[in-house]
Design an enzyme around this catalytic site. Structure first.
Site, PDB file in Angstrom:
ATOM      1  N   GLY A  54       0.775  -1.241   0.000  1.00  0.00           N
ATOM      2  CA  GLY A  54       0.000   0.000   0.000  1.00  0.00           C
ATOM      3  C   GLY A  54       0.801   1.284   0.000  1.00  0.00           C
ATOM      4  O   GLY A  54       2.000   1.296  -0.265  1.00  0.00           O
ATOM      5  N   SER A  55       0.084   2.373   0.329  1.00  0.00           N
ATOM      6  CA  SER A  55       0.594   3.745   0.178  1.00  0.00           C
ATOM      7  C   SER A  55       1.905   3.993   0.908  1.00  0.00           C
ATOM      8  O   SER A  55       2.146   3.482   1.995  1.00  0.00           O
ATOM      9  CB  SER A  55      -0.460   4.716   0.702  1.00  0.00           C
ATOM     10  OG  SER A  55       0.095   6.002   0.876  1.00  0.00           O
ATOM     11  N   THR A  56       2.737   4.855   0.285  1.00  0.00           N
ATOM     12  CA  THR A  56       4.015   5.229   0.886  1.00  0.00           C
ATOM     13  C   THR A  56       3.827   6.064   2.150  1.00  0.00           C
ATOM     14  O   THR A  56       4.758   6.209   2.932  1.00  0.00           O
ATOM     15  CB  THR A  56       4.875   6.051  -0.103  1.00  0.00           C
ATOM     16  OG1 THR A  56       4.102   7.160  -0.554  1.00  0.00           O
ATOM     17  CG2 THR A  56       5.307   5.232  -1.289  1.00  0.00           C
ATOM     18  N   VAL A  57       2.614   6.610   2.353  1.00  0.00           N
ATOM     19  CA  VAL A  57       2.347   7.351   3.588  1.00  0.00           C
ATOM     20  C   VAL A  57       2.407   6.401   4.797  1.00  0.00           C
ATOM     21  O   VAL A  57       2.559   6.832   5.934  1.00  0.00           O
ATOM     22  CB  VAL A  57       0.987   8.088   3.494  1.00  0.00           C
ATOM     23  CG1 VAL A  57       0.662   8.831   4.765  1.00  0.00           C
ATOM     24  CG2 VAL A  57       1.017   9.080   2.336  1.00  0.00           C
TER      25      VAL A  57
END
Lengths: 123, 395
Positions: free
Chosen positions: A55-58
Site C-alpha cells: 500500500g501507500s508510501t504514507v
C-alpha cells in the site's frame, strides 16, 4: 538488518501483508483494515511478524507516528521488507530484520530479536 | 554497497542523529534494490506535503527533523500543499486544516527547502538537464523528468526524497542505470489525440495495462509539453510508470530498439471506453483544471476562451504561485476572474479537502485527477476536454 536494535516480546503473526496507511490506527496501534486477519488486535509492544508491507508510501509516516504515540511494535520481523516498511522503521528507530522464515513463528511465541546481528530467537 | 570514508562516518553517527538516520534509510533502500554505491544528485523534489495525505504523523516527523537542525544540501523544491497558502480563507478552506498545513510548511522552510509548492518544478526553475541524476518524488514530475527531459530519477517517496536532499546523494539503482531505461512493451496508437484530455485518457488506459513497465509509444504524431505533462501524470497515477518513450518525440526514444517487444494496440474504441469509465457524474459543482499545475501557456489559452463569457459554476485553474504571479502581471488572471473563475495557487484538486468544502461532483480534463478524485476526495467525476467542460458551466 533493516533497522538496528534489540527487543524481546510476544509475537503477533500475520500471514497476510500489512498496509499501515489506513491499515493500523497510529493513535492506538490497533489493526483497522476491514477483513484483515489481525483486525481489532493491537500490535503495541509486540514483535510484529508479517511477510511484507503493502500500500501507500504514507504508511512510513504511520509507523513513525505509532512510535511517537507509544503504540509501536517492539520490533518487526519480515520475510521480505519492502520500501514502505523499511522507510518507516528506520525513521522511527524500530528494530527490524528480514529474510526470516516466518512460517515457523506462531502468535504468542516469546521472541528475542537482535536486529544488529539479524537474528530472531525463541525466548 | 561501497561507501566512501565520509559516508561511513555519517552512518556511524559522527555527523549527528538526523544525518545518520536519513543516510541509513538511503543505504537500506540501496541494499534492497541492489545499488553498488551512492551518487550525487543535482536537485530534489519533495512530495508528501498536504496535511490531508501525511496527517499528524507526517507533521510530527517533519517538525522533529526541522527542530533537530536538518538542512538540505542540494537545491530542493516542494510539492503542493492542501490549500492556496495565501487565499485559503477566501476560497473556503477549513481553518483547522489550514493551521496544520501552515505548520508543515514552516517545518519544510526551516530545512531550507524552496517553497515552490508545485507538482511541476520544471516549470518554475528546477529544470534538470538530459542525463542528470536527481531524486524526485511526485510521480507526475518523475515521469516528466525521465521521459520528456531524459534526466534520471527513481519514483522516490516523500521520506526517501527528503533523505536525498539532506544527504545530497541517492542510491545508484533502477532508472539511474542505462539497462533499466529500455522499453518493456510497445504501444501502437491508432487514434487522433487532440486535447490534453485525450492524452490523459490514453495515459490512464496504458498505465492500467503496463503497471510498472517502460512503454514505448508508436503512432503519436505530435504532442506539446503540456500534453506530455498530462500524459505522463495519468500513466503514473493509474499505474506506476516512471519512464515512457514516444517515437520521434522524446529524447531517449531514438536510442531504444522497440523490436521483439510485446505489442499493445490502442485505438479510438479503447479511448472512448476509458472516457466512459472515468465519467461517474453528469452535472459538475465545480470545474478544476491544472492537474498537473497549469503552465503559463495553458492559463493564457484558458483566459482567452473565457474572454467576454460568464461562468455559472466555480472554476479553478490550479498552478504554481510564481506562474500565477506572472499571469497576473500579464493580465490573464484578471481575464479569468472577470468571467467568474479563479486562478488558485499552490494546491490542486487531488490534495485539497474539496469534499469538506461542499463539492460533490468535479469536472476535470486530467486523467490523473479523474483517477484520484473518487477515492481521495469522494467526488463524482465529469471527465472531458476543456471545451466540453466549459460548455457545461458557461452562462
Amino acid at each position: 538488518m533493516i533497522s538496528p536494535g534489540k527487543a524481546e516480546g510476544e509475537a503477533i503473526v500475520s500471514k497476510e501483508p500489512i498496509g499501515f496507511y489506513g491499515g493500523i490506527d497510529p493513535k492506538t496501534g490497533v489493526v483497522i483494515e476491514k477483513g484483515h486477519e489481525l483486525e481489532g488486535q493491537s500490535v503495541k509492544e509486540k514483535i510484529l511478524v508479517f511477510p511484507q508491507g503493502k500500500g501507500s508510501t504514507v504508511g512510513s509516516y504511520v509507523i513513525y507516528g505509532m512510535k511517537r504515540n507509544g503504540v509501536a511494535p517492539a520490533a518487526i520481523v519480515n520475510k521480505e521488507t519492502e520500501t514502505v516498511v523499511a522507510t518507516g522503521v528506520i525513521l522511527a528507530g524500530i528494530p527490524c530484520v528480514d529474510g526470516i522464515d516466518i512460517d515457523k513463528i506462531k502468535t504468542g511465541d516469546k521472541l528475542i530479536v537482535n536486529a544488529d546481528e539479524a537474528t530472531v530467537g525463541v525466548g | 554497497m561501497y561507501l566512501t570514508k565520509e559516508e561511513e562516518r555519517i552512518l556511524a553517527g559522527e555527523r549527528g542523529e538526523v544525518l545518520e538516520r536519513m543516510f541509513r534509510l538511503l543505504v537500506r533502500l540501496g541494499d534492497i534494490y541492489g545499488a553498488d554505491r551512492m551518487i550525487p544528485v543535482g536537485s530534489v523534489q519533495v512530495a508528501g506535503v498536504s496535511y490531508k495525505s501525511i496527517g499528524d504523523p507526517g507533521l510530527e516527523f517533519l517538525e522533529d527533523m526541522a527542530g533537530k537542525g536538518a538542512k538540505v544540501r542540494v537545491p530542493t523544491t516542494l510539492n503542493p500543499p492542501g490549500m492556496d497558502l495565501v487565499d485559503w480563507r477566501e476560497l473556503g478552506f477549513p481553518e483547522d486544516f489550514a493551521k496544520k498545513q501552515l505548520c508543515i510548511m514552516e517545518a519544510f522552510k526551516k530545512m531550507g527547502i524552496m517553497m515552490t509548492a508545485t507538482c511541476t518544478p520544471y516549470l518554475v526553475g528546477n529544470l534538470p538537464r538530459f542525463g542528470e541524476h536527481i531524486a524526485w518524488s511526485e510521480s507526475s514530475a518523475v515521469s516528466f523528468a525521465n521521459s520528456v527531459i531524459g534526466a534520471r530519477t527513481n519514483r522516490e517517496g516523500g521520506p526517501s526524497a527528503l533523505a536525498a536532499a539532506l544527504c545530497g546523494v541517492t542510491p545508484n539503482y533502477g532508472l539511474h542505470l542505462d539497462e533499466n531505461r529500455k522499453p518493456s512493451v510497445a504501444v501502437k496508437v491508432n487514434a487522433e489525440l487532440k486535447h490534453n484530455s485525450d492524452f490523459g485518457a490514453l495515459g490512464y488506459h496504458v498505465g492500467k495495462l503496463v503497471k510498472k513497465g517502460n512503454p514505448y509509444f508508436q503512432g503519436i504524431k505530435g504532442a506539446d509539453v503540456d500534453q506530455l505533462k498530462a500524459f505522463g501524470a495519468a500513466m503514473a497515477a493509474s499505474g506506476a510508470v516512471a519512464l515512457y518513450h514516444v517515437e520521434g518525440l522524446t529524447p531517449e526514444a531514438r536510442l531504444m530498439d522497440p523490436k521483439n517487444l510485446e505489442v499493445i494496440e490502442v485505438g479510438e474504441r479503447e479511448l472512448k471506453e476509458t472516457c466512459e469509465k472515468l465519467n461517474t457524474g453528469r452535472e459538475p459543482d465545480i470545474v478544476i483544471l491544472g492537474c498537473p499545475h497549469a503552465s503559463l501557456k495553458e492559463i493564457a489559452t484558458l483566459a482567452n476562451k473565457l474572454e467576454g463569457k460568464r461562468l455559472r459554476k466555480p472554476l479553478w485553474i490550479c498552478t504554481a504561485r510564481t506562474t500565477k504571479e506572472t499571469a497576473t502581471k500579464l493580465g490573464f488572471v484578471e481575464q479569468v476572474e472577470r468571467a467568474g473563475g479563479k486562478v488558485v495557487a499552490d494546491t490542486c484538486a487531488v490534495v485539497s479537502p474539496i469534499e469538506r468544502m461542499g463539492f460533490k461532483r468535479t469536472a476535470v480534463n486530467s486523467g490523473k485527477a479523474a483517477n484520484y478524485l473518487p477515492g481521495f476526495c469522494k467526488q463524482e467525476v465529469i471527465f472531458g476536454n476543456v471545451n466540453e467542460l466549459l460548455k457545461k458551466v458557461l452562462a
